[in-house]
Design a protein around this motif. Structure first.
Motif, short mmCIF file in Angstrom:
data_model
loop_
_atom_site.label_atom_id
_atom_site.label_comp_id
_atom_site.label_asym_id
_atom_site.label_seq_id
_atom_site.Cartn_x
_atom_site.Cartn_y
_atom_site.Cartn_z
N GLY A 25 43.65 42.92 41.89
CA GLY A 25 42.58 43.51 41.32
C GLY A 25 41.15 43.16 42.18
N HIS A 26 40.28 43.77 41.37
CA HIS A 26 39.14 43.87 42.14
C HIS A 26 38.56 42.69 42.81
CE1 HIS A 26 34.86 44.92 42.83
NE2 HIS A 26 34.38 43.78 42.24
N GLN A 27 38.73 41.47 42.25
CA GLN A 27 38.36 40.14 42.83
C GLN A 27 39.17 39.88 44.22
OE1 GLN A 27 35.89 38.05 42.19
NE2 GLN A 27 36.67 36.71 43.89
N SER A 28 40.55 40.28 44.20
CA SER A 28 41.34 39.96 45.33
C SER A 28 40.90 40.32 46.84
CB SER A 28 42.74 40.80 45.33
OG SER A 28 42.58 42.00 45.39
N ALA A 29 39.91 41.33 46.84
CA ALA A 29 39.64 41.56 48.40
C ALA A 29 38.49 40.70 48.69
CB ALA A 29 38.97 42.97 48.21
N PHE A 30 37.61 40.16 47.78
CA PHE A 30 36.68 39.19 47.95
C PHE A 30 37.18 37.88 48.54
CE2 PHE A 30 34.28 42.26 45.38
CZ PHE A 30 33.32 42.43 45.78
N GLN A 31 38.35 37.54 47.61
CA GLN A 31 39.22 36.35 47.91
C GLN A 31 39.85 36.32 49.10
OE1 GLN A 31 39.56 33.38 46.04
NE2 GLN A 31 38.14 34.33 44.44
N MET A 32 40.20 37.37 49.70
CA MET A 32 41.07 37.33 50.95
C MET A 32 39.65 37.29 52.23
SD MET A 32 43.48 40.19 52.87
CE MET A 32 44.36 40.68 51.46
N ARG A 33 38.86 38.09 52.08
CA ARG A 33 37.77 38.13 53.07
C ARG A 33 37.08 36.58 53.26
NH1 ARG A 33 36.45 43.10 54.75
NH2 ARG A 33 37.22 44.93 53.53
N ALA A 34 36.93 35.83 52.02
CA ALA A 34 36.38 34.79 52.31
C ALA A 34 37.32 33.80 52.83
CB ALA A 34 35.79 34.29 50.85
N ALA A 35 38.45 33.72 52.40
CA ALA A 35 39.65 32.93 53.04
C ALA A 35 39.83 33.19 54.46
CB ALA A 35 40.80 32.95 52.19
N VAL A 36 39.91 34.30 54.91
CA VAL A 36 40.04 34.63 56.47
C VAL A 36 38.75 34.13 57.12
CG1 VAL A 36 40.11 36.42 57.87
CG2 VAL A 36 41.81 36.46 55.91
N ARG A 37 37.60 34.69 56.53
CA ARG A 37 36.42 34.12 57.14
C ARG A 37 36.21 32.80 57.51
NH1 ARG A 37 31.34 37.16 57.38
NH2 ARG A 37 32.29 38.60 56.05
N PHE A 38 36.53 31.87 56.72
CA PHE A 38 36.45 30.26 56.77
C PHE A 38 37.66 29.66 57.05
CE2 PHE A 38 33.18 31.89 53.91
CZ PHE A 38 31.87 31.39 54.67
N GLY A 39 38.81 30.40 57.45
CA GLY A 39 40.23 29.83 57.57
C GLY A 39 40.68 30.47 59.02
N SER A 40 41.77 30.20 59.51
CA SER A 40 42.40 30.76 60.66
C SER A 40 43.87 31.19 60.65
CB SER A 40 42.74 29.54 61.67
OG SER A 40 41.25 28.75 61.74
N PHE A 41 43.72 32.23 59.65
CA PHE A 41 44.86 32.89 59.19
C PHE A 41 45.58 33.87 60.16
CE2 PHE A 41 43.11 31.44 55.17
CZ PHE A 41 44.07 30.23 54.96
N GLU A 42 46.68 34.20 60.37
CA GLU A 42 47.20 35.19 61.34
C GLU A 42 48.08 36.18 60.78
OE1 GLU A 42 49.54 32.82 63.85
OE2 GLU A 42 47.76 31.90 65.02
N LYS A 43 48.36 36.03 59.23
CA LYS A 43 49.01 37.02 58.31
C LYS A 43 48.95 36.87 57.21
CE LYS A 43 53.85 38.19 57.58
NZ LYS A 43 55.41 37.87 57.69
N VAL A 44 48.90 37.88 56.31
CA VAL A 44 48.66 37.88 54.98
C VAL A 44 49.94 38.67 54.01
CG1 VAL A 44 47.40 38.53 52.85
CG2 VAL A 44 46.18 38.41 55.18
#
Length: 320
Positions: free
Chosen positions: A136-155
């Motif tokens: 939903g609408h919130q999911s994009a914000f969640q992903m962007r924040a997680a990636v900004r403050f984490g070190s993810f290589e895949k979603v």
């Protein structure tokens, strides 16, 4: 009174500023410098809407106020997002209203910031795969924040309506990450960090799905009966939240608490980890952060945006 319109928020509040404000207010809560007031949240019996108030007082930053708003599930037919809210700030010395701030984008940013704070402090070392439940609408914000403050290589992601997964795929592409649509057993087995952001009232992620070490941020709409996680999964995890009382009453942990497989004593306020008087993840295989969305989060980001708006000449002063 200062007014900061919704249209100005995007140009003022950054994910970094939201993260800093939320992390600081969680720490203030743990130190006993800030407290939330009891939540009022009711079904209106009109438009299937949920409406309520969240408020509090942070003595360390002299921030007093409330957020009024809720969830209107039929807003899509009107070209509006489902979550609608406004934050009101008050002068703690006089009680006079000092600001009214558009709360829609701020709610999305502070909710994403809360899960990102939990990832910073609770994710397993070397976390590389981010799992998203909900598109939903919130999911994009969640992903962007997680990636900004984490070190993810895949979603990897799952949604009950697969046609909506394009939002997750497009967001991952914008972030330069590969995306794969998977079923829930695969998501639970492969993801190092899982963010669940739905309005579900029955468990989606089951105990058998999750193979640790894993951190889960349960960030979906909180109200009586909400449920995204299997209570058996909750019972075998190390548990954290923004506010314990809210978590066991309207948050994700209400079901396991109701079944008496956990108690409030089993849940740790994440602020304690931030200020260093709890080890956090420790030797746990699975950690869960229940982000219930406390009023102090809203006040913290609203106060920050008012300061920015005044500095940049984007706040409107209204005589009352």
């Amino acid at each position: 009174m200062w007014v900061v319109p919704e249209a100005e928020i995007a140009g003022l509040m950054t994910p970094e500023a939201a993260f800093e404000a939320v992390e600081a207010v969680f720490a203030a809560m743990a130190r006993g410098d800030a407290r939330n007031f009891p939540v009022v949240r009711e079904a209106l019996g009109h438009e299937d809407a949920l409406y309520g108030f969240k408020g509090g007082f942070d003595a360390s930053r002299l921030t007093l106020g409330l957020k009024a708003g809720g969830y209107w599930p039929n807003n899509g037919t009107r070209g509006l997002i489902n979550h609608q809210s406004t934050v009101f700030l008050f002068d703690p010395d006089t009680g006079r209203v000092s600001a009214a701030v558009g709360g829609n984008l701020l709610t999305a940013l502070r909710t994403a910031a809360a899960s990102a704070v939990s990832i910073k402090y609770l994710a397993p070392q070397g976390a590389r795969v981010l799992g998203m439940i909900g598109a939903g609408h919130q999911s994009a914000f969640q992903m962007r924040a997680a990636v900004r403050f984490g070190s993810f290589e895949k979603v990897i992601g799952w949604n009950p309506h697969p046609e909506m997964l394009t939002r997750l795929a497009d967001t991952a592409t914008d972030l330069g990450l590969p995306f794969e649509a998977v079923d829930l057993p695969q998501l639970g087995a492969e993801a190092d960090v899982i963010i669940s952001i739905t309005s579900a009232f029955s468990p989606l992620l089951l105990d058998a799905h999750v193979k640790g070490p894993t951190h889960i941020a349960a960030m979906g709409t909180d109200t009586k009966g909400k449920q995204e996680l299997d209570p058996a999964l909750v019972a075998r995890a190390r548990l954290f939240t923004d506010e314990v009382a809210q978590s066991v009453s309207i948050g994700e942990f209400q079901h396991a608490a109701g079944q008496k497989t956990i108690s409030a004593d089993d849940i740790t306020a994440i602020g304690r980890v931030i200020i260093g008087n709890h080890p956090g993840r420790g030797d746990a295989d699975i950690t869960i952060f229940d982000g219930t969305g406390v009023g102090l989060q809203d006040l913290a980001v609203a106060a920050a945006v008012v300061d920015l708006a005044k500095e940049q000449g984007k706040a409107v002063e209204v005589a009352i």
